[in-house]
Write a protein that holds these residues in place. Structure first.
Motif, PDB file in Angstrom:
ATOM      1  N   ARG A 273       0.857  -1.191   0.000  1.00  0.00           N
ATOM      2  CA  ARG A 273       0.000   0.000   0.000  1.00  0.00           C
ATOM      3  C   ARG A 273       0.889   1.235   0.000  1.00  0.00           C
ATOM      4  NH1 ARG A 273      -5.064  -1.627   0.477  1.00  0.00           N
ATOM      5  NH2 ARG A 273      -5.472  -3.673   1.411  1.00  0.00           N
ATOM      6  N   ASN A 274       0.749   2.035  -1.042  1.00  0.00           N
ATOM      7  CA  ASN A 274       1.568   3.232  -1.207  1.00  0.00           C
ATOM      8  C   ASN A 274       0.696   4.461  -0.965  1.00  0.00           C
ATOM      9  OD1 ASN A 274       3.366   1.298  -2.003  1.00  0.00           O
ATOM     10  ND2 ASN A 274       3.667   2.068  -4.077  1.00  0.00           N
ATOM     11  N   SER A 275       0.735   4.969   0.241  1.00  0.00           N
ATOM     12  CA  SER A 275      -0.127   6.081   0.630  1.00  0.00           C
ATOM     13  C   SER A 275       0.589   7.414   0.429  1.00  0.00           C
ATOM     14  CB  SER A 275      -0.553   5.933   2.093  1.00  0.00           C
ATOM     15  OG  SER A 275      -1.229   7.089   2.538  1.00  0.00           O
TER      16      SER A 275
ATOM     17  N   SER B 184      -0.808  10.164   1.069  1.00  0.00           N
ATOM     18  CA  SER B 184      -1.221  10.972   2.216  1.00  0.00           C
ATOM     19  C   SER B 184      -0.213  10.826   3.351  1.00  0.00           C
ATOM     20  CB  SER B 184      -2.614  10.555   2.690  1.00  0.00           C
ATOM     21  OG  SER B 184      -2.985  11.257   3.861  1.00  0.00           O
TER      22      SER B 184
ATOM     23  N   VAL C  52      -6.335  13.858  -4.221  1.00  0.00           N
ATOM     24  CA  VAL C  52      -5.847  12.933  -5.237  1.00  0.00           C
ATOM     25  C   VAL C  52      -6.566  13.134  -6.564  1.00  0.00           C
ATOM     26  CG1 VAL C  52      -5.648  10.499  -5.866  1.00  0.00           C
ATOM     27  CG2 VAL C  52      -5.142  11.214  -3.537  1.00  0.00           C
TER      28      VAL C  52
ATOM     29  N   VAL D 161       3.836   7.790  -6.266  1.00  0.00           N
ATOM     30  CA  VAL D 161       3.466   6.419  -5.898  1.00  0.00           C
ATOM     31  C   VAL D 161       4.642   5.473  -6.129  1.00  0.00           C
ATOM     32  CG1 VAL D 161       2.004   4.463  -6.534  1.00  0.00           C
ATOM     33  CG2 VAL D 161       0.997   6.743  -6.287  1.00  0.00           C
TER      34      VAL D 161
ATOM     35  N   TRP E  42      -2.640   1.773  -9.383  1.00  0.00           N
ATOM     36  CA  TRP E  42      -2.712   2.270  -8.006  1.00  0.00           C
ATOM     37  C   TRP E  42      -4.134   2.704  -7.716  1.00  0.00           C
ATOM     38  CZ3 TRP E  42      -3.187   7.528  -6.037  1.00  0.00           C
ATOM     39  CH2 TRP E  42      -2.997   7.617  -4.640  1.00  0.00           C
TER      40      TRP E  42
ATOM     41  N   PRO F 262      -6.401   4.767  -5.304  1.00  0.00           N
ATOM     42  CA  PRO F 262      -6.341   5.783  -4.240  1.00  0.00           C
ATOM     43  C   PRO F 262      -7.088   5.364  -2.980  1.00  0.00           C
ATOM     44  CG  PRO F 262      -6.820   6.799  -6.354  1.00  0.00           C
ATOM     45  CD  PRO F 262      -6.916   5.319  -6.569  1.00  0.00           C
TER      46      PRO F 262
ATOM     47  N   SER G 135      -5.025   2.711  -1.257  1.00  0.00           N
ATOM     48  CA  SER G 135      -3.620   2.891  -1.665  1.00  0.00           C
ATOM     49  C   SER G 135      -2.959   1.616  -2.184  1.00  0.00           C
ATOM     50  CB  SER G 135      -2.784   3.453  -0.494  1.00  0.00           C
ATOM     51  OG  SER G 135      -3.313   4.674  -0.044  1.00  0.00           O
TER      52      SER G 135
END
Length: 245
Positions: free
Chosen positions: A102-104, A106, A114, A126, A197, A199, A202
């Motif tokens: 999970r690539n957040s 935020s 986003v 990301v 990805w 959002p 994530s």
């Protein structure tokens, strides 16, 4: 001083076997593991942690759960992350989608907005999160791979292959928002879809090509072990169970 001193060269650690050239007996032992799992569990259920433990046993490595999901299997200066994927025909599938964390943005960049953001800028962020995760693991190991198990629903057909776990050059990809408001990354060289990805949550997915020479096996469904017979063979006694509350 005229000459530079002559130094002993330190040979880099070599992997226990070349990429996708699994050790002798690997295929048979993998089959035995799955037969035992089916016979004892009763349902064709194999989770990611099951695959990590099985693969670690097969290559003589140590299994230890990893927070980043990239180095759960360790053998000296070598580490693997393990992934499982379902497919109706593991022996012939050409591409698979690997959930890769999970690539957040935020959390990592403090960016909560986003939607309607420039896709290339968002894609670069990301991808940088994923690359940073890989870089952190690569500092600890000389070699890092991902080992993938492609499994049929009934676990009677399986394919296994490895990939070098790499960092990606953001300059090599372009990004766009799809109709579901998910971000997709494409290879500039061939316009092939490589990343997705989402959002919401994530979740980051990498789409990988399956090597032509993957290991593929087919298994005959074993009979289910009888629970009472197993307990009798173990000489189970009621004293083994203690009610403590």
């Amino acid at each position: 001083m005229g000459k530079s001193p002559r130094l002993r060269t330190v040979e880099k650690y070599r992997p226990p076997y070349p990429l996708n050239k699994f050790p002798s007996g690997f295929a048979l032992n993998l089959g035995k593991e799955i037969v035992y799992l089916l016979a004892s569990r009763g349902t064709p259920r194999l989770e990611g942690t099951d695959w990590e433990e099985i693969f670690a046993r097969l290559v003589g490595a140590k299994w230890q759960p990893s927070n980043v999901g990239l180095d759960g299997i360790i053998l000296q200066q070598m580490a693997w992350g393990a992934k499982t994927v379902k497919n109706k025909k593991p022996s012939t599938v050409s591409r698979v989608r690997l959930i890769s964390g999970r690539n957040s943005v935020s959390f990592s960049f403090g960016q909560d907005k986003v939607k309607h953001v420039d896709p290339d800028d968002m894609g670069e962020k990301v991808l940088s999160i994923y690359n940073e995760r890989v870089a952190g693991v690569r500092k600890k190991f000389q070699h890092l791979r991902t080992v993938v198990l492609v499994k049929s629903d009934d676990l009677l057909e399986l394919a296994a292959f490895e990939l070098d776990t790499i960092m990606y050059d953001a300059k090599g990809f372009w990004w766009q928002w799809n109709d579901n408001d998910n971000l997709e990354g494409y290879d500039k060289a061939g316009d092939s879809h490589v990343f997705t990805w989402q959002p919401h949550g994530s979740q980051f997915t990498i789409i990988e090509n399956v090597p032509e020479h993957r290991l593929a096996i087919r298994i005959r469904k074993p009979p289910l072990l009888d629970r009472d017979e197993v307990l009798d063979a173990l000489k189970f006694d009621e004293s083994w169970v203690e009610v403590i509350s």
